[in-house]
Motif scaffolding. Structure first.
Motif, PDB file in Angstrom:
ATOM      1  N   UNK A   1       0.830  -1.242   0.061  1.00  0.00           N
ATOM      2  CA  UNK A   1      -0.089  -0.125   0.044  1.00  0.00           C
ATOM      3  C   UNK A   1       0.901   1.401  -0.051  1.00  0.00           C
ATOM      4  N   UNK A   2       0.602   1.955  -0.732  1.00  0.00           N
ATOM      5  CA  UNK A   2       1.387   3.494  -0.871  1.00  0.00           C
ATOM      6  C   UNK A   2       0.381   4.348  -0.740  1.00  0.00           C
ATOM      7  N   UNK A   3       1.011   5.744   0.155  1.00  0.00           N
ATOM      8  CA  UNK A   3       0.140   6.757   0.221  1.00  0.00           C
ATOM      9  C   UNK A   3       0.820   8.034  -0.380  1.00  0.00           C
TER      10      UNK A   3
ATOM     11  N   UNK B   1      -1.012   1.521 -12.623  1.00  0.00           N
ATOM     12  CA  UNK B   1      -1.532   2.610 -11.545  1.00  0.00           C
ATOM     13  C   UNK B   1      -1.248   1.928  -9.986  1.00  0.00           C
ATOM     14  N   UNK B   2      -0.799   2.612  -9.447  1.00  0.00           N
ATOM     15  CA  UNK B   2      -0.505   2.409  -7.862  1.00  0.00           C
ATOM     16  C   UNK B   2      -1.360   3.226  -7.058  1.00  0.00           C
TER      17      UNK B   2
ATOM     18  N   UNK C   1       0.168  11.073  -9.030  1.00  0.00           N
ATOM     19  CA  UNK C   1       0.006   9.677  -9.195  1.00  0.00           C
ATOM     20  C   UNK C   1       1.353   9.029  -9.165  1.00  0.00           C
ATOM     21  N   UNK C   2       1.090   7.612  -9.095  1.00  0.00           N
ATOM     22  CA  UNK C   2       2.410   6.931  -9.111  1.00  0.00           C
ATOM     23  C   UNK C   2       1.811   5.452  -9.847  1.00  0.00           C
TER      24      UNK C   2
ATOM     25  N   UNK D   1       6.321   8.874 -11.059  1.00  0.00           N
ATOM     26  CA  UNK D   1       5.423   9.688 -10.295  1.00  0.00           C
ATOM     27  C   UNK D   1       5.576  11.093 -10.545  1.00  0.00           C
ATOM     28  N   UNK D   2       4.341  11.675 -10.582  1.00  0.00           N
ATOM     29  CA  UNK D   2       4.216  13.050 -10.767  1.00  0.00           C
ATOM     30  C   UNK D   2       3.247  13.904  -9.937  1.00  0.00           C
ATOM     31  N   UNK D   3       3.792  15.138  -9.693  1.00  0.00           N
ATOM     32  CA  UNK D   3       2.943  16.010  -8.737  1.00  0.00           C
ATOM     33  C   UNK D   3       2.866  17.314  -9.434  1.00  0.00           C
ATOM     34  N   UNK D   4       1.541  17.813  -9.572  1.00  0.00           N
ATOM     35  CA  UNK D   4       1.154  19.246 -10.171  1.00  0.00           C
ATOM     36  C   UNK D   4       0.571  19.860  -9.146  1.00  0.00           C
TER      37      UNK D   4
END
Length: 610
Positions: A313-315, A331-332, A324-325, A355-358
Motif C-alpha cells: 500500500x502506497x500513500x 497505476x498504484x 499519481x504513482x 511519479x508526478x505532482x502537479x
C-alpha cells in the motif's frame, strides 16, 4: 468562552506527520493468538488458565468468577498462589499489537515487550493524576546504586487516565520499535514505544527507552525477545490478542531522475511536447528541487526494489494539487484533492516507477510525500521527511478547568447526529453529553473535555467531539416513555408525549439540572460525578406522577445482573440502582437487543459506572 489552541500532535498531515505514520496500520495480515488452548505459550504456569466468561467482584481484591471454556486467558491468583509470569512462544522485534484486557479490583499486571520493556496494566480506576506506575504507563527503570527516592527513573506517565472500572474490558494498542544493533552487536539506537492507545485515547507517543524497565527478565537488550505477561501481582484476563510482526526489509527507491515543467496542468500532459525548466539526479524523492512556488509539474522516474512479493500500500501526498504513482507501468496511486492511496501487487525485484505532482493552489506549500507498507513492513517514508504539512490543523481543545457547558452537534457511531447536544464538563475529568431533544445521556467519557476543532475551525460544521475515552449508549431515543404492552418496541422519538424542553438551571458549582415537560408533567434530570470520577449518579424527578411511565436505563447486546446489584452492559459499563426502590428493573429483549427498563413514578436514582 475562551478558546485554547494547542500544538497539533496527532493532527498532522496523514502521510507526512510523524503521529500519522505511527498511528497508521500497515496493510498486512494480523496474526491472531489462539486461545482455544495454551499452545501459544511456553510452559504456562498453573496460575494461567482459559475460561469462557470472567466477572470481577467489585467489593473484593483480585477476585474473578469464571465459567469453564476457552477464548479468555486468565491469571487467577490469591495470597496462597502469587502466580508466575507467562511467556509467549513468539519472539519479536518491531511489532504492533492489540488486545482486550480486564483487571480485577486492585490488580496489577503488565505487558513486557521483548520481555524487557513494560507497559503497565493496573486498576487505576478513579486516579485523577496518573503516574508511570498507573494503567498505560511505561514503567520506570531502576538502579539500586542510586540514593533513596532516586532509584526509579525514566518512567512515563500516560497523558491522561483512560482506565475503566474493574471487571470491564479495556482495549490497548501498542506499537513498538526494537533497539538496533550493528554487525558487531553494538547498540546503535534505542528501543521506542511509537504509540500506546488505551480505550480509544492516545496516551503514549514516540517514547525512547534507554534500556530495560524494572522487572525485565534480564538486563541485556537484543534485536528480538519474547512477549511476556506479568502474572505475579494480581488477577487479570486477556482476549482478542493479535499482532503484526515487522520483520521484512522495506522497499527502497534508486536511480532517481526528476523533471520540472512550468504551467497549470489539470491532468498529466504529453511530455514529448514540453520542455522542462529544470531536471537532474536528486538524492531522494523531494519537492525541494522545485524552485517555482506554484503552477508546476514535477515528474520523477526511478527504480523501486521490492524484497518480498506481495500487496503493498502506497500513500501519496501532493499538497495544492494532484498526482499519481505508476509501478511497472500500472497505476498504484491516483491522488486528487491533495492526497491519495492505493494497493499494488508487486513481484520481488527491481521495478520501474513514475511519479508526478502537479500544483496549482497558490496558498499551499509544495510538499511531496510517499509512504509504503506491506507484508512484514511497517509504514515507511520513501520521500524527504523534512517538509511542512500545509493543511494540518491545530486542534481547538476545551479544558474543563471549571464545571462547564457547551452546546453543539454530537456525532455518534453509526452516522447518527445529535442536534441538541449539550456537553457537560467537570473538573473531576468525567464528562457527558445530554440530548435535550430526547432527555437522554448519549455518551460519557473520562479524560479531556472537548475537541471543538470541527465546530470552530474555519466555517466549521457545528459539531464537537469528546477528547477522552468514550462510552456510547446507543442511538439517541427518549429516556422515558409509555409502552403499550410489556414487549412493545421502545419509541425512537417523542411524538405523542407532549415533550417540550425547558432548558436547564445551574447549581452553585455550575452543574446543570435539565428540565422538560412530558405528558403534561415537569421532569427534572440531574447528574453528579461520583467521587474519584468513577461514574455519574443520576436523579430523575417527575413533579406530577404519570401512569405507566417506564425509563430505559441501558441497551446492549448482553446485560447481566452481577453480585452487589451491578448490571453489566456488554462488559463495558455498569448500572447500579439505589437501595430501597419499590420497583425492580427488568431485562428484556427487543429488536434483537437487550434493554434494562424500570417503571418510574415520582423519583428514580441510579449510577452509571465505567
Amino acid at each position: 468562552m475562551n478558546k485554547k489552541i494547542y500544538t497539533a500532535l496527532g493532527m498532522a498531515l496523514l502521510f507526512l506527520g510523524t503521529a500519522g505514520l505511527r498511528q497508521a496500520h500497515a496493510q498486512t495480515l494480523k496474526s491472531q493468538v489462539s486461545l482455544t488452548d495454551l499452545s501459544a505459550f511456553a510452559a504456562a504456569p498453573k496460575n494461567w488458565q482459559l475460561a469462557a466468561t470472567v466477572h470481577a467482584d467489585m467489593d473484593k481484591v483480585n477476585e474473578f468468577a469464571l465459567t469453564p471454556g476457552n477464548g479468555i486467558l486468565v491469571n487467577k491468583v490469591d495470597e496462597k498462589n502469587p502466580g508466575h509470569d507467562l511467556y509467549f512462544t513468539l519472539q519479536h522485534g518491531d511489532i504492533d499489537m492489540e488486545m482486550d484486557y480486564m483487571v480485577a479490583k486492585g490488580a496489577n499486571s503488565g505487558i513486557y515487550l521483548q520481555g524487557r520493556y513494560e507497559i503497565q496494566l493496573l486498576d487505576s480506576w478513579g486516579t485523577v493524576n496518573p503516574k508511570s506506575s498507573d494503567n498505560g504507563g511505561i514503567y520506570e527503570r531502576w538502579d539500586d546504586a542510586k540514593p533513596d527516592g532516586m532509584k526509579g527513573y525514566e518512567g512515563h506517565a500516560p497523558r491522561q487516565n483512560a482506565s475503566r472500572a474493574p471487571g470491564l474490558w479495556q482495549h490497548i494498542r501498542i506499537s513498538f520499535q526494537a533497539p538496533r544493533f550493528d554487525d558487531k552487536g553494538v547498540k546503535v539506537s534505542n528501543a521506542k514505544i511509537l504509540y500506546v492507545w488505551l480505550n480509544g485515547v492516545l496516551i503514549q507517543e514516540n517514547v525512547e527507552l534507554s534500556g530495560p524497565t524494572r522487572g525485565a527478565f534480564d538486563a541485556k537488550e537484543s534485536a528480538t525477545g519474547p512477549l511476556r505477561l506479568q502474572g505475579d501481582h494480581g488477577a487479570v484476563a486477556f482476549k482478542n490478542i493479535s499482532y503484526t510482526n515487522f520483520d521484512k526489509l522495506h522497499p527502497t527507491v534508486s536511480n532517481l531522475k526528476y523533471s520540472v515543467y512550468k504551467g497549470n496542468f489539470d491532468a498529466e500532459p504529453d511530455y514529448k511536447t514540453l520542455k522542462p525548466v529544470a531536471e537532474g539526479v536528486p538524492p531522494m524523492l523531494t519537492s525541494n528541487e522545485v524552485k517555482l512556488a506554484n503552477d508546476f509539474l514535477l515528474k520523477y522516474t526511478g527504480t523501486i526494489h521490492v524484497y518480498e512479493p506481495g500487496d503493498y500500500t502506497f500513500k501519496l501526498s501532493v499538497p495544492g494539487g494532484k498526482g499519481a504513482l505508476r509501478i511497472n507501468g500500472a497505476p498504484a496511486v491516483t491522488a486528487g484533492g491533495f492526497r491519495g492511496a492505493g494497493t499494488a501487487t508487486l513481484p520481488a525485484g527491481d521495478l520501474p516507477f513514475e511519479l508526478y505532482y502537479t500544483k496549482s493552489v497558490d496558498w499551499a506549500k509544495a510538499a511531496l510525500g510517499l509512504t509504503v507498507s506491506g507484508p512484514g513492513v511497517r509504514e515507511y517514508l520513501l520521500s524527504d521527511g523534512n517538509v511542512s504539512s500545509n493543511d494540518a490543523v491545530d486542534p481547538i481543545l476545551i479544558n474543563a478547568t471549571e464545571n462547564i457547558i457547551l452546546r453543539s452537534f454530537s456525532d455518534l457511531p453509526g452516522g447518527f447526529r445529535v442536534t441538541h447536544g449539550i456537553g457537560v464538563g467537570s473538573t473531576e475529568q468525567l464528562h457527558y453529553t445530554y440530548d435535550a431533544d430526547k432527555g437522554m445521556i448519549v455518551q460519557i467519557w473520562r479524560g479531556g473535555f472537548l475537541d471543538a476543532t470541527p465546530m470552530w475551525h474555519e466555517r466549521g460544521d457545528g459539531s464537537s467531539r469528546p477528547a477522552g475515552s468514550v462510552q456510547f449508549f446507543g442511538r439517541s431515543a427518549p429516556g422515558i416513555a409509555k409502552l403499550a404492552t410489556a414487549d412493545a418496541a421502545w419509541p425512537t422519538d417523542t411524538n405523542g408525549t407532549a415533550y417540550k424542553p425547558k432548558g436547564y438551571v445551574l447549581d452553585s458549582d455550575g452543574r446543570p439540572t435539565f428540565k422538560y415537560m412530558l405528558y403534561g408533567s415537569l421532569v427534572t434530570d440531574a447528574s453528579l460525578v461520583i467521587s474519584g470520577a468513577q461514574g455519574l449518579h443520576r436523579e430523575v424527578n417527575i413533579a406530577v406522577p404519570v401512569a405507566a411511565l417506564t425509563m430505559r436505563l441501558a441497551q446492549g447486546s448482553k446485560i447481566e445482573l452481577l453480585k452487589g446489584g451491578y448490571y453489566s452492559v456488554d462488559d463495558q459499563y455498569y448500572i447500579r440502582l439505589d437501595d430501597g426502590l419499590t420497583d425492580k428493573p427488568v431485562i428484556r429483549t427487543s429488536g434483537g437487543m437487550q434493554e434494562l427498563i424500570i417503571p418510574i413514578q415520582k423519583k428514580l436514582t441510579y449510577s452509571i459506572i465505567f
